[in-house]
Design a protein around this motif. Structure first.
Motif, PDB file in Angstrom:
ATOM      1  N   UNK A  71      54.060  15.438  14.201  1.00 32.78           N
ATOM      2  CA  UNK A  71      53.638  16.061  15.452  1.00 32.78           C
ATOM      3  C   UNK A  71      54.317  17.416  15.648  1.00 32.78           C
ATOM      4  N   UNK A  72      55.621  17.454  15.399  1.00 37.48           N
ATOM      5  CA  UNK A  72      56.375  18.706  15.571  1.00 37.48           C
ATOM      6  C   UNK A  72      55.883  19.767  14.599  1.00 37.48           C
ATOM      7  N   UNK A  73      55.642  19.356  13.368  1.00 43.54           N
ATOM      8  CA  UNK A  73      55.167  20.288  12.336  1.00 43.54           C
ATOM      9  C   UNK A  73      53.788  20.818  12.688  1.00 43.54           C
ATOM     10  N   UNK A 141      44.817  12.621  13.494  1.00 38.53           N
ATOM     11  CA  UNK A 141      44.008  11.695  14.267  1.00 38.53           C
ATOM     12  C   UNK A 141      44.025  10.307  13.625  1.00 38.53           C
ATOM     13  N   UNK A 142      43.905  10.265  12.298  1.00 39.57           N
ATOM     14  CA  UNK A 142      43.923   8.993  11.575  1.00 39.57           C
ATOM     15  C   UNK A 142      45.254   8.272  11.759  1.00 39.57           C
ATOM     16  N   UNK A 143      46.354   9.008  11.584  1.00 39.34           N
ATOM     17  CA  UNK A 143      47.682   8.385  11.692  1.00 39.34           C
ATOM     18  C   UNK A 143      47.956   7.937  13.125  1.00 39.34           C
ATOM     19  N   UNK A 144      47.533   8.736  14.097  1.00 43.39           N
ATOM     20  CA  UNK A 144      47.732   8.362  15.502  1.00 43.39           C
ATOM     21  C   UNK A 144      47.058   7.027  15.792  1.00 43.39           C
ATOM     22  N   UNK A 149      49.218   5.634  18.736  1.00 47.50           N
ATOM     23  CA  UNK A 149      49.399   6.804  19.604  1.00 47.50           C
ATOM     24  C   UNK A 149      48.036   7.326  20.051  1.00 47.50           C
ATOM     25  N   UNK A 150      48.041   8.266  20.969  1.00 46.59           N
ATOM     26  CA  UNK A 150      46.804   8.848  21.480  1.00 46.59           C
ATOM     27  C   UNK A 150      46.249   9.824  20.442  1.00 46.59           C
TER      28      UNK A 150
END
Length: 304
Positions: A71-73, A141-144, A149-150
């Motif tokens: 997310x940070x990256x 999106x896939x990993x979320x 996660x959203x």
């Protein structure tokens, strides 16, 4: 990912030890947190996740630990490498003041000397980085979804970036019929040898601009123009796909019996020996040479 700083920036390269440092030019030793390399790790993640799903062995705890750093990256790219218009991106770190190169390098892109806008500016934007961020958004999106996660912001942005109508509006060059960068550009430039005060030592070569640059598409057939194809951003039903494939198979442009040229024979910078500055030891990497990983990606898209 352990090398990430608080901003979400990852070092472009790591020079560990005196021996390694001795082989790196001084100007490349210091790195800046405003400049980053392509987020290729998302390609690896996408492939690994597909394999884990096929084998029914999703490592959810690992992805949960990894997700905050991803997310940070991802946010770092959107906050620092944004272009002048919505849904555009710009590789930061180009030298806008040098007069020692025909076309200032774009080291951050990974395609160091591939032709970009001849005069770097804040108004330029790059097709390859947009394609990288399209893949990054889809993978996030896939990993979320996997980690609970959203996924809405990532999926929404993926839908915008993968919209071929929006892509064509910003990056399709109707004159040269290719996907292209946009920026302040002149194709009429040359390196001219300056007089030296010492007749025993040749003077440096400096760039002379023959024709004033204008803001326009760069128009170079090559690896960068193929990125929508290589990263599967172009829609299979797009009317541009046939044009891109015809350009790819044209022996006067990119096609050879050994692979794809990185730059078309028709380009003004094709095989220019002075493209990398004044050093006699440097070699042009992306001014016509073939590169295996690029050929692999393009071939994979065409033949599955």
């Amino acid at each position: 990912m352990d090398t990430m700083n608080w901003e979400g920036w990852l070092p472009r390269e790591q020079i560990l030890g005196e021996e390694a440092m001795s082989k790196v030019p001084k100007e490349f030793v210091v790195q800046h947190s405003t400049n980053g390399n392509p987020p290729t790790f998302f390609l690896t993640l996408d492939h690994v996740i597909r394999l884990m799903k096929e084998q029914d062995k999703l490592d959810i705890p690992y992805l949960q630990r990894l997700f905050p750093r991803l997310q940070s990256w991802y946010n770092w790219f959107n906050q620092t490498q944004d272009g002048p218009h919505p849904l555009t991106y710009r590789w930061k770190g180009r030298n806008a003041t040098t007069d020692r190169e025909l076309n200032p390098k774009t080291l951050t892109s990974g395609l160091d000397d591939y032709p970009r806008a001849s005069h770097p500016s804040n108004n330029e934007y790059h097709i390859d980085l947009r394609c990288w961020m399209t893949i990054a958004s889809a993978t996030m999106s896939t990993i979320a979804n996997i980690v609970g996660a959203d996924s809405t912001p990532y999926n929404s942005y993926y839908q915008l970036l993968s919209d071929n109508n929006k892509l064509d509006q910003m990056h399709w060059d109707p004159t040269n019929k290719l996907y292209s960068d946009f920026g302040l550009h002149s194709s009429s430039v040359k390196l001219v040898r300056m007089k030296s005060s010492n007749p025993q030592i040749p003077g440096p070569k400096v760039r002379k601009v023959v024709q004033k640059p204008t803001e326009r598409f760069i128009g170079s057939h090559g690896y960068v123009s193929l990125f929508p194809l290589m990263l599967k951003v172009i829609d299979p039903k797009s009317t541009k796909l046939e044009i891109v494939l015809n350009n790819l198979h044209n022996p006067n442009l990119l096609w050879t019996q050994y692979g794809l040229r990185s730059l078309a024979k028709t380009d003004p910078l094709y095989r220019k020996v002075s493209c990398y500055g004044n050093s006699k030891q440097t070699v042009c990497c992306y001014h016509g040479s073939t590169t295996l990983n690029m050929i692999h990606h393009t071939g994979g898209v065409q033949y599955g």
